[in-house]
Design a protein around this motif. Sequence first.
Motif, PDB file in Angstrom:
ATOM      1  N   GLU A  25      -4.738  20.847  19.352  1.00 64.12           N
ATOM      2  CA  GLU A  25      -3.511  21.336  19.992  1.00 64.12           C
ATOM      3  C   GLU A  25      -2.995  20.281  20.991  1.00 64.12           C
ATOM      4  N   LEU A  26      -3.911  19.719  21.791  1.00 69.24           N
ATOM      5  CA  LEU A  26      -3.503  18.708  22.771  1.00 69.24           C
ATOM      6  C   LEU A  26      -3.000  17.446  22.074  1.00 69.24           C
ATOM      7  N   GLN A  29       0.411  17.810  21.002  1.00 72.84           N
ATOM      8  CA  GLN A  29       1.369  17.670  22.115  1.00 72.84           C
ATOM      9  C   GLN A  29       1.545  16.207  22.497  1.00 72.84           C
ATOM     10  N   LYS A  31      -1.002  14.059  23.326  1.00 77.32           N
ATOM     11  CA  LYS A  31      -2.057  13.490  24.186  1.00 77.32           C
ATOM     12  C   LYS A  31      -3.029  12.664  23.357  1.00 77.32           C
TER      13      LYS A  31
END
Length: 394
Positions: A25-26, A29, A31
Amino acid sequence: MNPLSDRINNLSTSQTLAMAAKARELKAQGKDIISLSLGEPDFNTPDFIKEAAIKAIHENYSTYSPVDGYVELKEAICRKFKRDNNLDYKPANIVVSTGAKQSLYNVCQVMLNPGEECILPAPYWVSYAEMVKMAEAVPVEVPTSVESDFKITPQQLEAAITPKTKLMMFSSPCNPSGSVYSREELTALAKVLEKYPNIYVVSDEIYEHINFSGTFCSIATIPGMFDKTITVNGVAKAFAMTGWRIGYIGAPEFIAKACTKMQGQVTSGANSIAQRATITAVDADPSVLKDMVSAFHSRRDLVVGLLKEIPGVKINVPEGAFYVFPDVSSFFGKTLNGVEIKNADDLSMYLLEHANVATVTGDAFGNPDCIRFSYATSEEILKEALKRIKQALA
Ligand SMILES: Cc1ncc(COP(=O)(O)O)c(C=O)c1O
């Protein structure tokens, strides 16, 4: 009112899968996350196994297989058990399942009555405790620490046994600690078990080939243990076949029959194409794995070396699998970059947020002093991850 069953409400989510999902998920985004949370080889399935699967498709292995697996596969598994482990299983002792995970689940379901106990040397693989609970049985954790190389002693085993003990379940090489029990150590544990004919052992040997100790011992080969052991193995880790979903057991015939009965009502036989390919995999000489194993060995040395340079981190030298399980309890009670670290959960979350490295809290494995890193990734990525971790902990 929550319409879901108590069974599912009381079940913990697999923390390794949860951490992997959080890391994904990160990453989505934007990252720059390095994920050291999941346990799967970063190698491709060898070509000769892929070819066997393609051949099986062309040969129309597309119908239901026998519930316990194709007889040709069960025979090949018996040859593997003899060749690698000196175990004399017959096809009637073998049940092929959808991953070693299903093999373990079946065994818990068929062996454990509500209230009976299963001894789990801790740290243990995440799913053991939950599988025991799903059988309404009780996990009995036996704690170990980095000082004892995360291995239990015969005295600890003896002290954990009660009239309700039915199983002991462990992995060697161990996920998460990488520890490998020697023949002498297993013989000493077997000596205790000798006095308790009603206790069975589940020996999870899925990391058997990812082993740098030079020796490997199946507990079922120790005199007196063959008829009391369920040996679990699979192709996921050794042959980089995690997604193919094939695991198996070698067990006393009445247990194999019970697992087949159970599986017959839940999933039926495992994937037919993957089973045919697995015949080729288990028939292969383990020397085909030597490049992969030697890559894991050098990464182990690299990661252990780099972790030893970080003040406050205590570490054993794992002899197998592809994880390190450092004791990070010296950071508990400290404040790092304004974040209070109370426990391993906090430290693992801190490393995700401040070092962009995903690890898994040791709590999930029954040892709250540690965190687990998988080193199933390139040396370059490992160096970068350890650099970030060192900085974040400084
Ligand atoms: C100790 C241990 N046992 C069993 C399994 C499950 O293996 P499979 O992918 O064959 O279900 C794993 C996977 O991580 C594991 O680490």
